[in-house]
Design a protein around this motif. Structure first.
Motif, PDB file in Angstrom:
ATOM      1  N   LEU A  82       0.827  -1.205   0.000  1.00 37.57           N
ATOM      2  CA  LEU A  82       0.000   0.000   0.000  1.00 37.57           C
ATOM      3  C   LEU A  82       0.865   1.261   0.000  1.00 37.57           C
ATOM      4  CD1 LEU A  82      -2.632  -1.017   2.729  1.00 37.57           C
ATOM      5  CD2 LEU A  82      -2.926  -1.057   0.237  1.00 37.57           C
ATOM      6  N   GLY A  83       0.276   2.324  -0.460  1.00 33.95           N
ATOM      7  CA  GLY A  83       0.906   3.637  -0.358  1.00 33.95           C
ATOM      8  C   GLY A  83      -0.154   4.638   0.043  1.00 33.95           C
ATOM      9  N   TRP A  84       0.270   5.805   0.559  1.00 33.09           N
ATOM     10  CA  TRP A  84      -0.756   6.821   0.783  1.00 33.09           C
ATOM     11  C   TRP A  84      -0.479   8.029  -0.089  1.00 33.09           C
ATOM     12  CZ3 TRP A  84       2.151  10.580   3.254  1.00 33.09           C
ATOM     13  CH2 TRP A  84       3.035  10.190   4.270  1.00 33.09           C
ATOM     14  N   VAL A  85      -1.553   8.716  -0.368  1.00 33.77           N
ATOM     15  CA  VAL A  85      -1.445   9.819  -1.315  1.00 33.77           C
ATOM     16  C   VAL A  85      -2.333  10.965  -0.836  1.00 33.77           C
ATOM     17  CG1 VAL A  85      -3.274   8.908  -2.810  1.00 33.77           C
ATOM     18  CG2 VAL A  85      -1.534  10.402  -3.776  1.00 33.77           C
ATOM     19  N   LEU A  86      -1.842  12.164  -1.069  1.00 30.06           N
ATOM     20  CA  LEU A  86      -2.564  13.374  -0.673  1.00 30.06           C
ATOM     21  C   LEU A  86      -3.651  13.674  -1.697  1.00 30.06           C
ATOM     22  CD1 LEU A  86      -2.666  15.862   1.203  1.00 30.06           C
ATOM     23  CD2 LEU A  86      -0.927  16.920  -0.255  1.00 30.06           C
ATOM     24  N   MET A  87      -4.882  13.889  -1.208  1.00 28.46           N
ATOM     25  CA  MET A  87      -5.976  14.213  -2.126  1.00 28.46           C
ATOM     26  C   MET A  87      -6.375  15.679  -1.998  1.00 28.46           C
ATOM     27  SD  MET A  87      -9.743  12.469  -2.442  1.00 28.46           S
ATOM     28  CE  MET A  87     -10.507  13.402  -1.120  1.00 28.46           C
ATOM     29  N   ARG A  88      -6.413  16.169  -0.778  1.00 27.99           N
ATOM     30  CA  ARG A  88      -6.835  17.556  -0.550  1.00 27.99           C
ATOM     31  C   ARG A  88      -5.864  18.210   0.410  1.00 27.99           C
ATOM     32  NH1 ARG A  88      -9.237  20.800  -1.161  1.00 27.99           N
ATOM     33  NH2 ARG A  88     -11.213  21.081  -0.118  1.00 27.99           N
ATOM     34  N   HIS A  92      -9.507  13.386  11.663  1.00 27.19           N
ATOM     35  CA  HIS A  92     -10.650  12.533  11.347  1.00 27.19           C
ATOM     36  C   HIS A  92     -10.190  11.299  10.565  1.00 27.19           C
ATOM     37  CE1 HIS A  92     -12.861  16.108  12.483  1.00 27.19           C
ATOM     38  NE2 HIS A  92     -12.082  16.781  11.642  1.00 27.19           N
ATOM     39  N   ARG A  93     -11.074  10.298  10.528  1.00 32.08           N
ATOM     40  CA  ARG A  93     -10.739   9.061   9.818  1.00 32.08           C
ATOM     41  C   ARG A  93     -12.025   8.296   9.570  1.00 32.08           C
ATOM     42  NH1 ARG A  93      -7.029   5.815  13.587  1.00 32.08           N
ATOM     43  NH2 ARG A  93      -8.907   6.047  14.823  1.00 32.08           N
ATOM     44  N   ASP A  94     -12.181   7.759   8.384  1.00 32.48           N
ATOM     45  CA  ASP A  94     -13.295   6.835   8.140  1.00 32.48           C
ATOM     46  C   ASP A  94     -12.742   5.631   7.395  1.00 32.48           C
ATOM     47  OD1 ASP A  94     -13.123   7.516   5.443  1.00 32.48           O
ATOM     48  OD2 ASP A  94     -14.770   8.944   5.561  1.00 32.48           O
ATOM     49  N   LYS A  95     -13.596   4.904   6.672  1.00 30.46           N
ATOM     50  CA  LYS A  95     -13.163   3.656   6.055  1.00 30.46           C
ATOM     51  C   LYS A  95     -12.086   3.888   4.989  1.00 30.46           C
ATOM     52  CE  LYS A  95     -15.438  -0.469   4.116  1.00 30.46           C
ATOM     53  NZ  LYS A  95     -16.743  -0.989   3.634  1.00 30.46           N
ATOM     54  N   TYR A  96     -12.173   5.008   4.282  1.00 30.03           N
ATOM     55  CA  TYR A  96     -11.275   5.241   3.142  1.00 30.03           C
ATOM     56  C   TYR A  96     -10.334   6.433   3.300  1.00 30.03           C
ATOM     57  CZ  TYR A  96     -13.931   1.822   0.485  1.00 30.03           C
ATOM     58  OH  TYR A  96     -14.486   0.672   0.043  1.00 30.03           O
ATOM     59  N   PHE A  97     -10.717   7.387   4.137  1.00 29.10           N
ATOM     60  CA  PHE A  97      -9.970   8.636   4.174  1.00 29.10           C
ATOM     61  C   PHE A  97      -9.441   8.915   5.568  1.00 29.10           C
ATOM     62  CE2 PHE A  97     -13.122   9.057   0.784  1.00 29.10           C
ATOM     63  CZ  PHE A  97     -12.280   9.343  -0.281  1.00 29.10           C
ATOM     64  N   ILE A  98      -8.285   9.563   5.615  1.00 28.64           N
ATOM     65  CA  ILE A  98      -7.758  10.028   6.890  1.00 28.64           C
ATOM     66  C   ILE A  98      -7.388  11.493   6.703  1.00 28.64           C
ATOM     67  CG2 ILE A  98      -5.405   9.205   6.404  1.00 28.64           C
ATOM     68  CD1 ILE A  98      -5.259   8.497   9.455  1.00 28.64           C
ATOM     69  N   SER A  99      -7.711  12.296   7.705  1.00 25.67           N
ATOM     70  CA  SER A  99      -7.402  13.724   7.632  1.00 25.67           C
ATOM     71  C   SER A  99      -6.212  14.027   8.522  1.00 25.67           C
ATOM     72  CB  SER A  99      -8.595  14.552   8.102  1.00 25.67           C
ATOM     73  OG  SER A  99      -9.733  14.236   7.348  1.00 25.67           O
ATOM     74  N   ARG A 100      -5.555  15.119   8.223  1.00 27.35           N
ATOM     75  CA  ARG A 100      -4.356  15.497   8.972  1.00 27.35           C
ATOM     76  C   ARG A 100      -4.306  17.011   9.046  1.00 27.35           C
ATOM     77  NH1 ARG A 100       0.535  13.850  10.352  1.00 27.35           N
ATOM     78  NH2 ARG A 100       0.228  11.688   9.683  1.00 27.35           N
ATOM     79  N   ARG A 136       5.078  32.162  17.420  1.00 20.75           N
ATOM     80  CA  ARG A 136       3.911  32.745  16.759  1.00 20.75           C
ATOM     81  C   ARG A 136       3.363  31.785  15.695  1.00 20.75           C
ATOM     82  NH1 ARG A 136       4.410  38.068  12.876  1.00 20.75           N
ATOM     83  NH2 ARG A 136       5.916  36.676  11.863  1.00 20.75           N
ATOM     84  N   ALA A 137       2.046  31.618  15.640  1.00 22.78           N
ATOM     85  CA  ALA A 137       1.439  30.769  14.605  1.00 22.78           C
ATOM     86  C   ALA A 137       1.602  31.460  13.259  1.00 22.78           C
ATOM     87  CB  ALA A 137      -0.035  30.546  14.912  1.00 22.78           C
ATOM     88  N   VAL A 138       2.156  30.762  12.272  1.00 19.83           N
ATOM     89  CA  VAL A 138       2.382  31.360  10.950  1.00 19.83           C
ATOM     90  C   VAL A 138       1.653  30.609   9.836  1.00 19.83           C
ATOM     91  CG1 VAL A 138       4.554  32.489  11.566  1.00 19.83           C
ATOM     92  CG2 VAL A 138       4.608  30.147  10.691  1.00 19.83           C
ATOM     93  N   VAL A 139       1.414  29.334  10.010  1.00 25.02           N
ATOM     94  CA  VAL A 139       0.756  28.531   8.973  1.00 25.02           C
ATOM     95  C   VAL A 139      -0.218  27.569   9.634  1.00 25.02           C
ATOM     96  CG1 VAL A 139       1.071  26.782   7.169  1.00 25.02           C
ATOM     97  CG2 VAL A 139       2.760  28.611   7.422  1.00 25.02           C
ATOM     98  N   GLN A 140      -1.396  27.400   9.030  1.00 20.42           N
ATOM     99  CA  GLN A 140      -2.316  26.333   9.426  1.00 20.42           C
ATOM    100  C   GLN A 140      -2.756  25.618   8.171  1.00 20.42           C
ATOM    101  OE1 GLN A 140      -5.457  28.239  11.602  1.00 20.42           O
ATOM    102  NE2 GLN A 140      -4.431  27.834  13.550  1.00 20.42           N
ATOM    103  N   ALA A 141      -2.856  24.312   8.242  1.00 21.76           N
ATOM    104  CA  ALA A 141      -3.279  23.578   7.052  1.00 21.76           C
ATOM    105  C   ALA A 141      -4.041  22.340   7.477  1.00 21.76           C
ATOM    106  CB  ALA A 141      -2.075  23.188   6.206  1.00 21.76           C
ATOM    107  N   SER A 142      -4.959  21.935   6.610  1.00 24.34           N
ATOM    108  CA  SER A 142      -5.640  20.657   6.821  1.00 24.34           C
ATOM    109  C   SER A 142      -5.573  19.878   5.509  1.00 24.34           C
ATOM    110  CB  SER A 142      -7.070  20.865   7.293  1.00 24.34           C
ATOM    111  OG  SER A 142      -7.718  21.835   6.502  1.00 24.34           O
ATOM    112  N   SER A 143      -5.686  18.565   5.616  1.00 30.05           N
ATOM    113  CA  SER A 143      -5.463  17.731   4.439  1.00 30.05           C
ATOM    114  C   SER A 143      -6.262  16.443   4.558  1.00 30.05           C
ATOM    115  CB  SER A 143      -3.975  17.400   4.289  1.00 30.05           C
ATOM    116  OG  SER A 143      -3.506  16.692   5.418  1.00 30.05           O
ATOM    117  N   THR A 144      -6.497  15.819   3.419  1.00 28.20           N
ATOM    118  CA  THR A 144      -7.174  14.525   3.370  1.00 28.20           C
ATOM    119  C   THR A 144      -6.330  13.574   2.531  1.00 28.20           C
ATOM    120  OG1 THR A 144      -9.257  15.757   3.304  1.00 28.20           O
ATOM    121  CG2 THR A 144      -9.363  13.377   2.901  1.00 28.20           C
ATOM    122  N   TRP A 145      -6.154  12.368   3.029  1.00 29.58           N
ATOM    123  CA  TRP A 145      -5.303  11.367   2.390  1.00 29.58           C
ATOM    124  C   TRP A 145      -6.092  10.095   2.159  1.00 29.58           C
ATOM    125  CZ3 TRP A 145       0.153  12.513   2.149  1.00 29.58           C
ATOM    126  CH2 TRP A 145       0.505  13.719   2.788  1.00 29.58           C
TER     127      TRP A 145
END
Lengths: 252, 252
Positions: free
Chosen positions: A57-63, A86-94, A104-113
């Motif tokens: 298996l491999g993981w890949v960034l979708m969003r 978050h996480r469900d059957k197919y997707f994991i968020s980060r 100081r906070a400089v960057v915020q990001a969210s992603s789905t894999w």
């Protein structure tokens, strides 16, 4: 907002070679650093690329959605906390929370894999070793909608070829290269005196060495908002869809 | 051979994004790391780019010869000792010694730099703050001959444009981008099962955003040696001349 010491961080000192023509951290370099922080965290949690490859298996960034509060510059330290949310059957968020050397906070990001079979190149369910990971007890950024869609005629376009230095060990184009290609079709001078404030990316299709890609920028009704598309004319497929938001550069 | 603790080093952990299609540290990334180590050392010795800019001066790399003894991979640490060696009225030389996390020598490089007026873009004498620096009492790599010359017809060519992410804050193409462009015109499959063992570079002319460049690879009588040229068809100028040496990849 997450505190800088709420979760383990990886620190990156911004190199001169990571600075772009605006004098700020180059966007493709920021994307690479976020991905590096994701790799490092996944490794500590037991589902690194190497861990998954044992199962074919491999993981890949979708969003990926990035908000840049303050752009780091040459010599600044970027400390990134990244963790699964978050996480469900197919997707994991980060999520990612980036801090500078002062905290100081400089960057915020969210992603789905998602995960895929490296042999069949098809999507798979998240394996047990990812389902088993305990999600940290922290506040999470909002979940990303799965898709991005737009219509409109491009105001700027560019064509490029996937080159040696755009691809990874599997000869797939890396996400940082896609961001380079998308931003080659920016309206000239948009980024001075403006700077990128947010970027929302949807990675749709993989591409390979020597593929020829077309990048388009599409204006919206807001002068500080643009749509972007990277497509492959040979088969008409969309490769990446993105939306960018800009603000006047604040010297502070 | 320099010992790993003979001089101050800067440590870089190789990131996944710095790995190329061969699974090794990408050559453009290696060039960036050498340049970063040079910047950091120059800063500690008081002649950083910022120090020189006060005098309206900048420094620029003219020659770089790299020997790669063992290619670093993902997650390896590359510790680089870099220090000035020879110096005359116009030129200053600098050596690099790279070690992996076990202290094994993996990279050696030597380079020649000059200073120029940032206003007139013409070469200047080395300023007093560079003449005053004490050269370390260490053994130096051989001095580089100032020029590289060859003749011959290309066996592979490629064309590329200087893009946003190839240029620095001054909109000059950075050296790492030149190496990318040169190696886009490599004979296919040269680098598997072969790997680059040495690369000798002569940076001749600066280029700017949107310049169109032509890359050529020229074979020699030795099957493991090639010449490379990057030129600008618009004015016929040579931009970079290089010679590469290759060896069969050793898994050890």
């Amino acid at each position: 907002m997450l505190e800088p010491d709420a979760y383990q961080t990886d620190a990156f000192i911004i190199r001169s070679s990571e600075i772009d023509l605006t004098g700020r951290l180059a966007l493709p370099s920021l994307v690479s650093l976020l991905q590096e922080a994701a790799n490092l965290n996944a490794g500590r949690l037991g589902f690194s690329i190497a861990d998954l490859s044992v199962y074919g298996l491999g993981w890949v960034l979708m969003r990926l959605k990035i908000n840049i509060l303050h752009w780091p510059g040459d010599g600044d330290t970027l400390r990134i906390a990244s963790f699964p949310t978050h996480r469900d059957k197919y997707f994991i968020s980060r999520d990612y929370h980036g801090f500078d050397q002062t905290g100081r906070a400089v960057v915020q990001a969210s992603s789905t894999w998602l995960t895929f079979s490296t042999e069949s190149r098809t999507m798979s369910q998240l394996p047990e070793l990812m389902q088993a990971v305990t999600l940290p007890d922290l506040s999470y950024l909002p979940k990303l909608p799965p898709k991005l869609r737009f219509s409109g005629e491009p105001i700027y376009t560019d064509t490029c070829r996937v080159r040696r230095h755009h691809v990874d060990h599997n000869r797939h184009t890396n996400n940082s290269a896609y961001v380079q290609m998308l931003f080659d079709a920016l309206p000239p001078h948009l980024d001075e005196p403006h700077e990128l404030a947010e970027l929302d990316l949807f990675f749709k299709t993989e591409t390979f060495l020597n593929d020829v890609l077309r990048a388009e920028t599409v204006a919206t009704e807001q002068p500080d908002q643009f749509w972007h598309r990277l497509s492959r004319p040979a088969d008409g497929k969309d490769i990446v869809i993105a939306r960018s938001g800009w603000r006047l550069h604040d010297e502070g």
